[in-house]
Write a protein that holds these residues in place. Structure first.
Motif, mmCIF file in Angstrom:
data_model
loop_
_atom_site.group_PDB
_atom_site.id
_atom_site.type_symbol
_atom_site.label_atom_id
_atom_site.label_comp_id
_atom_site.label_asym_id
_atom_site.label_seq_id
_atom_site.Cartn_x
_atom_site.Cartn_y
_atom_site.Cartn_z
ATOM 1 N N PHE A 88 0.830 -1.201 0.000
ATOM 2 C CA PHE A 88 0.000 0.000 0.000
ATOM 3 C C PHE A 88 0.862 1.247 0.000
ATOM 4 O O PHE A 88 1.723 1.374 0.863
ATOM 5 C CB PHE A 88 -0.907 0.009 1.238
ATOM 6 C CG PHE A 88 -1.885 1.139 1.238
ATOM 7 C CD1 PHE A 88 -3.030 1.065 0.476
ATOM 8 C CD2 PHE A 88 -1.642 2.272 1.982
ATOM 9 C CE1 PHE A 88 -3.932 2.107 0.469
ATOM 10 C CE2 PHE A 88 -2.542 3.320 1.976
ATOM 11 C CZ PHE A 88 -3.689 3.232 1.222
ATOM 12 N N PRO A 89 0.632 2.159 -0.908
ATOM 13 C CA PRO A 89 -0.251 2.008 -2.056
ATOM 14 C C PRO A 89 0.342 1.028 -3.068
ATOM 15 O O PRO A 89 1.544 0.778 -3.076
ATOM 16 C CB PRO A 89 -0.355 3.405 -2.641
ATOM 17 C CG PRO A 89 0.841 4.139 -2.160
ATOM 18 C CD PRO A 89 1.269 3.481 -0.882
ATOM 19 N N SER A 90 -0.527 0.513 -3.903
ATOM 20 C CA SER A 90 -0.100 -0.496 -4.875
ATOM 21 C C SER A 90 0.850 0.134 -5.902
ATOM 22 O O SER A 90 0.822 1.345 -6.130
ATOM 23 C CB SER A 90 -1.312 -1.079 -5.597
ATOM 24 O OG SER A 90 -1.859 -0.121 -6.481
ATOM 25 N N PRO A 91 1.671 -0.680 -6.535
ATOM 26 C CA PRO A 91 2.560 -0.162 -7.578
ATOM 27 C C PRO A 91 1.798 0.576 -8.688
ATOM 28 O O PRO A 91 2.259 1.609 -9.177
ATOM 29 C CB PRO A 91 3.255 -1.409 -8.116
ATOM 30 C CG PRO A 91 3.249 -2.360 -6.964
ATOM 31 C CD PRO A 91 1.949 -2.099 -6.257
ATOM 32 N N ALA A 92 0.625 0.061 -9.064
ATOM 33 C CA ALA A 92 -0.163 0.723 -10.113
ATOM 34 C C ALA A 92 -0.643 2.097 -9.644
ATOM 35 O O ALA A 92 -0.642 3.057 -10.416
ATOM 36 C CB ALA A 92 -1.358 -0.148 -10.509
ATOM 37 N N PHE A 93 -1.030 2.201 -8.377
ATOM 38 C CA PHE A 93 -1.464 3.489 -7.838
ATOM 39 C C PHE A 93 -0.303 4.478 -7.823
ATOM 40 O O PHE A 93 -0.455 5.642 -8.203
ATOM 41 C CB PHE A 93 -2.033 3.316 -6.418
ATOM 42 C CG PHE A 93 -2.615 4.571 -5.856
ATOM 43 C CD1 PHE A 93 -3.946 4.890 -6.075
ATOM 44 C CD2 PHE A 93 -1.838 5.444 -5.108
ATOM 45 C CE1 PHE A 93 -4.493 6.054 -5.563
ATOM 46 C CE2 PHE A 93 -2.375 6.609 -4.593
ATOM 47 C CZ PHE A 93 -3.709 6.913 -4.829
#
Length: 169
Positions: A88-93
């Protein structure tokens, strides 16, 4: 879905990770099983099972309250903080956030905060806000904070964390 896939590798369901995240940012008034139940809007039974999984996996530990032995606090372990940090946060975020400029991020943050406040108010939900932003938070001096509700001295850390007793100013 990306986060769900990443959590499955760790053996966690999203609701378990949400509980872990919440506990990582909650103060001493808010790190109890009942507070987790209120925050997640789940049943006591569901939250009890969730907390058992977190404890079994070494992500949280139970700590008895020093003043009231009937109260149990849930503290995130270093392993729990490591799991949060890696998911958190995700790599995509993070990647998507990197595509926005500072003003876009500021505008979005303000808009989302307003929307969350409106949703909480419309549904008569507790705010679970940061202690220092609560109407009960008092600053008798520059180096001292008090909770006007409990009358207790607050640590700097307590004032920066989420509180279940939070009420907007």
């Amino acid at each position: 879905s990306e986060t769900r896939q990443r959590l499955l590798v760790s053996g966690l369901q999203p609701v378990q990770f949400e509980a872990l995240q919440y506990l990582s940012i909650s103060n001493r008034y808010s790190d109890t099983p009942m507070a987790v139940t209120e925050y997640l809007g789940q049943t006591k039974g569901t939250v009890s099972q969730t907390l058992k999984v977190l404890e079994k996996n070494g992500l949280v530990e139970k700590v008895p309250d020093q003043k009231d032995r009937r109260v149990t606090h849930l503290k995130v372990t270093s392993q729990g903080y490591d799991l949060i940090g890696s998911n958190f946060p995700s790599p995509a975020f993070k990647q998507a956030k990197g595509m926005l400029n500072k003003q876009e991020i500021t505008d979005m943050t303000l808009g989302l905060k307003k929307m969350l406040g409106a949703l909480q108010q419309a549904n008569n939900l507790k705010t679970f806000g940061l202690c220092f932003s609560c109407r009960h938070h008092q600053k008798p001096s520059e180096n001292e904070s008090l909770c006007g509700l409990t009358g207790e001295t607050l640590t700097r850390e307590d004032a920066q964390l989420i509180c279940r007793e939070h009420e907007n100013r």
